[in-house]
Design a protein around this motif. Structure first.
Motif, mmCIF file in Angstrom:
data_model
loop_
_atom_site.group_PDB
_atom_site.id
_atom_site.type_symbol
_atom_site.label_atom_id
_atom_site.label_comp_id
_atom_site.label_asym_id
_atom_site.label_seq_id
_atom_site.Cartn_x
_atom_site.Cartn_y
_atom_site.Cartn_z
ATOM 1 N N HIS A 115 0.859 -1.188 0.000
ATOM 2 C CA HIS A 115 0.000 0.000 0.000
ATOM 3 C C HIS A 115 0.890 1.232 0.000
ATOM 4 C CE1 HIS A 115 -2.581 2.934 2.555
ATOM 5 N NE2 HIS A 115 -2.735 3.177 1.264
ATOM 6 N N LEU A 116 0.748 2.060 -1.010
ATOM 7 C CA LEU A 116 1.482 3.317 -1.078
ATOM 8 C C LEU A 116 0.485 4.460 -1.208
ATOM 9 C CD1 LEU A 116 4.354 2.428 -3.586
ATOM 10 C CD2 LEU A 116 4.561 2.749 -1.112
ATOM 11 N N HIS A 117 0.588 5.415 -0.284
ATOM 12 C CA HIS A 117 -0.211 6.635 -0.409
ATOM 13 C C HIS A 117 0.676 7.679 -1.066
ATOM 14 C CE1 HIS A 117 -3.559 9.307 0.449
ATOM 15 N NE2 HIS A 117 -2.659 10.227 0.758
ATOM 16 N N ALA A 166 6.257 1.276 -9.385
ATOM 17 C CA ALA A 166 5.830 0.636 -8.138
ATOM 18 C C ALA A 166 5.019 -0.622 -8.425
ATOM 19 C CB ALA A 166 5.025 1.620 -7.299
ATOM 20 N N ARG A 167 4.141 -0.568 -9.410
ATOM 21 C CA ARG A 167 3.304 -1.734 -9.737
ATOM 22 C C ARG A 167 4.133 -2.878 -10.316
ATOM 23 N NH1 ARG A 167 -1.862 1.760 -12.101
ATOM 24 N NH2 ARG A 167 -2.993 1.866 -10.112
ATOM 25 N N ASP A 226 -0.327 -6.563 -6.890
ATOM 26 C CA ASP A 226 -1.549 -6.300 -6.108
ATOM 27 C C ASP A 226 -1.421 -5.061 -5.227
ATOM 28 O OD1 ASP A 226 -2.754 -8.541 -7.212
ATOM 29 O OD2 ASP A 226 -2.077 -9.857 -5.595
ATOM 30 N N LEU A 227 -0.599 -4.133 -5.639
ATOM 31 C CA LEU A 227 -0.359 -2.912 -4.872
ATOM 32 C C LEU A 227 -1.598 -2.021 -4.852
ATOM 33 C CD1 LEU A 227 1.653 -0.878 -3.493
ATOM 34 C CD2 LEU A 227 2.157 -0.053 -5.814
ATOM 35 N N ALA A 228 -1.931 -1.507 -3.680
ATOM 36 C CA ALA A 228 -2.959 -0.473 -3.546
ATOM 37 C C ALA A 228 -2.284 0.887 -3.552
ATOM 38 C CB ALA A 228 -3.744 -0.662 -2.252
ATOM 39 N N ALA A 282 -6.847 2.931 -5.633
ATOM 40 C CA ALA A 282 -7.615 2.095 -4.710
ATOM 41 C C ALA A 282 -8.502 2.954 -3.816
ATOM 42 C CB ALA A 282 -6.676 1.244 -3.853
ATOM 43 N N ARG A 283 -8.045 4.149 -3.503
ATOM 44 C CA ARG A 283 -8.844 5.120 -2.746
ATOM 45 C C ARG A 283 -8.397 6.516 -3.145
ATOM 46 N NH1 ARG A 283 -9.774 3.514 3.648
ATOM 47 N NH2 ARG A 283 -10.550 1.408 3.319
ATOM 48 N N ILE A 284 -9.345 7.432 -3.141
ATOM 49 C CA ILE A 284 -9.040 8.845 -3.395
ATOM 50 C C ILE A 284 -9.665 9.680 -2.281
ATOM 51 C CG2 ILE A 284 -9.186 10.780 -5.000
ATOM 52 C CD1 ILE A 284 -9.714 8.793 -7.250
#
Length: 462
Positions: free
Chosen positions: A255-257, A287-288, A293-295, A325-327
């Protein structure tokens, strides 16, 4: 800066045989990590930590000032402490306290305002305000002010040397300063000893860690037994092959923000961001490649001064193509003293709301598409707690999962098959916890736990 307001009527609190303190946080994970540290300090000073909704001798709010909404929330909470418990000592600390101490000191009931530069002396200042001797036996155990927490926050640095035009953080946090590596390693070891399965490394800009973030992560992987390491936030320019190879350990969360702020190059230039959309895209692809399966989650600002319909369209389309995955979507909030506050062509509030709503719809769709990729898959879930008969937890790539169980799953990292989406809010996946065989733990059983069935209210509440 310290602002101290004299008041009367506190003698019964000062003479209390058991001094209690309630701590609450508004804002980022760095704020929460600092609140956790302060809770430890108050425990060592002999205070009892209580929930913010309970009666207390002292109420401490760690404030945020990143938007006007955060400012308003902080003022509301400070007033509420005083209205519920007029005799308590109400203290404001943190970023808002650093930016506008006089403003907070004028709020009814606030008797002590402590900025960032003086927060290390907070226990001493509170003791002095209560006329309390410092010679008190330490309380044992972790703070109880944060019940149910299964993920520990560890601060690795604070402050920022960059000057994005909209951002107040460098003014209230100051230049970048690192926590020494040895101290971070010791803190992570301590959190593991206390039973935490996941540690989140946090700071204002952790990718700028002076000794090198990759070197720090290598030490934590080699010298601690932490099962999950999560990074709170990175800038896209922080990503490199040497850093990303460390995910091969399987212990760093996928998971990377990566805060984007805008998907339009002309807006990024006005913001003072240090990358283009093409450079951001390249880092996402890199990164991918390294992390299956990176978020990737992000922050998007709408309504920055001068943002045209075409610039917003470009930003929207870029976010759609990335597939976050999220914004986290938020409208531009003018911060006093920042260059962006002086920019012309302010976007009207109704237009900001319209753009925010449109971007939120995209965020919901993007998150749903990411979740659906994992249906039928088996991932480890760290189960955090239970509410209304449902257990909830997170995978390492930040999928929220729910299940039903008569067993105590709290703080257990268990393989779980993701079976279906919830058909109503809150968003997440339903999981079946598969084959569990625990020795020297809270329970021992083998089999499949029942998934969620018929437990949601009509309004989707839980």
């Amino acid at each position: 800066m310290i602002s101290d307001r004299d008041s009367e009527g506190e003698d019964h609190q000062r003479n209390s045989p058991d001094f209690t303190v309630a701590l609450q946080t508004v804002g980022c994970k760095l704020n929460q990590a600092e609140t956790d540290f302060l809770a430890d300090q108050f425990l060592q000073a002999g205070y009892t930590i209580v929930d913010p909704d309970s009666p207390a001798t002292v109420y401490i709010l760690n404030t945020c000032t990143v938007t006007h909404v955060a400012d308003r929330k902080c003022r509301h909470l400070l007033r509420s402490y005083h209205h519920r418990y007029p005799q308590a000592l109400v203290v404001a600390i943190g970023c808002y306290a650093e930016r506008a101490p006089e403003e907070l000191a004028r709020i009814e009931g606030v008797k002590l305002v402590v900025g960032q530069r003086d927060k290390a002396k907070l226990v001493e200042l509170v003791n002095s305000r209560l006329l309390r001797s410092e010679a008190h036996p330490a309380k044992e155990g972790r703070p109880l002010a944060f019940p149910g927490r299964t993920r520990a926050l560890v601060k690795v640095q604070e402050g920022c040397n960059h000057r994005c035009t909209y951002c107040i953080v460098p003014r209230v946090r100051g230049p970048a300063r690192d926590v020494p590596e040895d101290e971070i390693v010791d803190q992570v070891k301590a959190r593991v000893e206390e039973g935490f399965q996941e540690v989140i490394l946090t700071g204002t800009q952790i990718g700028a860690y002076g000794g090198g973030l990759a070197k720090l992560l290598e030490r934590l992987l080699n010298e601690t037994g932490v099962k999950r390491l999560r990074l709170s936030s990175l800038e896209p320019q922080d990503l490199s092959p040497d850093l990303l190879r460390l995910w091969e350990s399987g212990r760093i969360c996928r998971h990377l923000h990566l805060p984007l702020q805008s998907g339009c190059d002309s807006v990024l230039r006005r913001m003072g961001r240090r990358y283009t959309t093409e450079e951001y895209w390249q880092k996402v692809n890199l990164a991918r490649e390294f992390i299956p399966d990176l978020a990737i989650t992000t922050d998007i600002m709408v309504g920055f001064p001068g943002e045209t319909e075409e610039e917003f369209r470009q930003s929207y389309e870029f976010c759609r193509q990335i597939g976050f995955a999220r914004i986290h979507v938020f409208p531009f909030s003018e911060r006093p003293g920042t260059p962006a506050a002086r920019l012309p062509n302010k976007v009207p509030e109704p237009v900001k709301r319209q753009r925010k709503d449109k971007m939120l719809k995209l965020a919901k769709l993007s998150a749903q598409e990411f979740r659906r990729r994992f249906l039928g898959r088996k991932l480890e879930v760290l189960w955090e707690g239970q509410k209304n008969g449902l257990w909830f937890g997170y995978t390492d790539n930040y999928l929220r999962v729910f299940t039903q169980s008569d067993h105590d799953l709290r703080n257990l990292l268990l393989p779980t098959r993701l079976t279906r989406e919830l058909d109503r809010a809150p968003e997440g996946l339903v999981g079946e916890v598969e084959f569990v065989h625990l020795v020297n733990s809270k329970f021992k059983f083998c089999g499949v736990l029942n998934p969620v069935e018929g437990v949601w209210g009509d309004d989707g509440s839980h």
